[in-house]
Design a protein around this motif. Sequence first.
Motif, mmCIF file in Angstrom:
data_model
loop_
_atom_site.group_PDB
_atom_site.id
_atom_site.type_symbol
_atom_site.label_atom_id
_atom_site.label_comp_id
_atom_site.label_asym_id
_atom_site.label_seq_id
_atom_site.Cartn_x
_atom_site.Cartn_y
_atom_site.Cartn_z
ATOM 1 N N ALA A 60 0.809 -1.212 0.046
ATOM 2 C CA ALA A 60 -0.020 -0.038 -0.016
ATOM 3 C C ALA A 60 0.916 1.207 0.018
ATOM 4 O O ALA A 60 0.615 2.170 -0.679
ATOM 5 N N VAL A 61 2.029 1.338 0.844
ATOM 6 C CA VAL A 61 2.834 2.373 0.736
ATOM 7 C C VAL A 61 3.569 2.587 -0.649
ATOM 8 O O VAL A 61 3.586 3.684 -0.985
ATOM 9 N N SER A 62 4.140 1.415 -1.159
ATOM 10 C CA SER A 62 4.597 1.683 -2.430
ATOM 11 C C SER A 62 3.570 2.048 -3.490
ATOM 12 O O SER A 62 4.138 3.005 -4.272
ATOM 13 N N LEU A 63 2.449 1.402 -3.612
ATOM 14 C CA LEU A 63 1.473 1.783 -4.432
ATOM 15 C C LEU A 63 0.958 3.255 -4.341
ATOM 16 O O LEU A 63 0.985 3.948 -5.439
ATOM 17 N N THR A 64 0.840 3.704 -3.046
ATOM 18 C CA THR A 64 0.425 5.158 -2.921
ATOM 19 C C THR A 64 1.536 6.003 -3.294
ATOM 20 O O THR A 64 1.366 6.881 -4.202
ATOM 21 N N ALA A 65 2.777 5.780 -3.176
ATOM 22 C CA ALA A 65 3.963 6.647 -3.757
ATOM 23 C C ALA A 65 3.999 6.631 -5.222
ATOM 24 O O ALA A 65 4.121 7.532 -5.626
ATOM 25 N N ALA A 66 3.856 5.529 -5.658
ATOM 26 C CA ALA A 66 3.839 5.364 -7.180
ATOM 27 C C ALA A 66 2.660 6.408 -7.929
ATOM 28 O O ALA A 66 2.809 7.079 -8.786
ATOM 29 N N ILE A 67 1.632 6.253 -7.241
ATOM 30 C CA ILE A 67 0.373 6.967 -7.955
ATOM 31 C C ILE A 67 0.720 8.478 -7.561
ATOM 32 O O ILE A 67 0.259 9.195 -8.436
ATOM 33 N N HIS A 68 1.238 8.625 -6.276
ATOM 34 C CA HIS A 68 1.631 10.174 -5.994
ATOM 35 C C HIS A 68 2.474 10.611 -6.981
ATOM 36 O O HIS A 68 2.349 11.925 -7.433
ATOM 37 N N ASP A 69 3.337 9.750 -7.461
ATOM 38 C CA ASP A 69 4.672 10.386 -8.493
ATOM 39 C C ASP A 69 4.113 10.459 -9.706
ATOM 40 O O ASP A 69 4.495 11.134 -10.560
ATOM 41 N N ARG A 70 2.842 10.318 -9.982
ATOM 42 C CA ARG A 70 2.003 10.366 -11.240
ATOM 43 C C ARG A 70 1.235 11.779 -11.195
ATOM 44 O O ARG A 70 0.677 12.129 -12.098
ATOM 45 N N GLY A 71 1.601 12.642 -10.227
ATOM 46 C CA GLY A 71 1.143 13.907 -9.969
ATOM 47 C C GLY A 71 -0.417 13.992 -9.086
ATOM 48 O O GLY A 71 -1.028 14.939 -9.115
ATOM 49 N N ILE A 72 -0.873 12.673 -8.457
ATOM 50 C CA ILE A 72 -2.060 12.723 -7.852
ATOM 51 C C ILE A 72 -1.742 13.305 -6.297
ATOM 52 O O ILE A 72 -0.546 12.762 -5.552
ATOM 53 N N PRO A 73 -2.383 14.029 -5.644
ATOM 54 C CA PRO A 73 -2.352 14.494 -4.339
ATOM 55 C C PRO A 73 -2.209 13.164 -3.460
ATOM 56 O O PRO A 73 -2.681 12.167 -3.670
ATOM 57 N N HIS A 74 -1.421 13.118 -2.406
ATOM 58 C CA HIS A 74 -0.908 12.230 -1.598
ATOM 59 C C HIS A 74 -2.237 11.507 -1.035
ATOM 60 O O HIS A 74 -2.474 10.231 -0.998
ATOM 61 N N ALA A 75 -3.072 12.001 -0.463
ATOM 62 C CA ALA A 75 -4.702 11.678 0.150
ATOM 63 C C ALA A 75 -5.474 11.005 -1.003
ATOM 64 O O ALA A 75 -5.674 9.793 -0.721
ATOM 65 N N THR A 76 -5.312 11.418 -1.955
ATOM 66 C CA THR A 76 -5.965 10.635 -2.885
ATOM 67 C C THR A 76 -5.396 9.617 -3.490
ATOM 68 O O THR A 76 -6.132 8.310 -3.833
ATOM 69 N N ALA A 77 -4.155 9.766 -3.678
ATOM 70 C CA ALA A 77 -3.154 8.475 -4.155
ATOM 71 C C ALA A 77 -3.380 7.515 -3.182
ATOM 72 O O ALA A 77 -3.546 6.230 -3.566
#
Length: 133
Positions: A60-77
């Motif tokens: 979950a932590v890794s996937l959140t970071a990967a989605i966030h790295d795509r420009g998505i705000p952290h909470a949304t990621a």
Amino acid sequence: MGVAEAPEGSTALEIAASALRRASSFFPKERREFSIRRAAVVTANPALHERELLKMAGLAVSLTAAIHDRGIPHATARLAAESCLTVLGVSFERWIQEGETAAFHDLAIAILAELVAALTPPSSSDRRPRQAD
């Protein structure tokens, strides 16, 4: 992880769905019997169950970071990542149920659709008055 395969400009949920599609490839029908046996062992052993939960938390932590790295705000990621993993878990539980014959990928897509439907508010014309208990 499948995140990179999502087209540019994808929403957080579309990125998570891309990761889910990639994860589905780890569960071909040839792995179903092994997965059923493995799940039984993990469920019966608290230490293994705890280890499995820790692995999912790390994912979950890794996937959140990967989605966030795509420009998505952290909470949304994080919401998208956690939702993706919930869909993965529910799909897996259904996939290993006795008598289930659907492909993991098909189950995952159906479960994701159920989640989206559950979170989509009905239009005002679809709303029914609540009945008193």
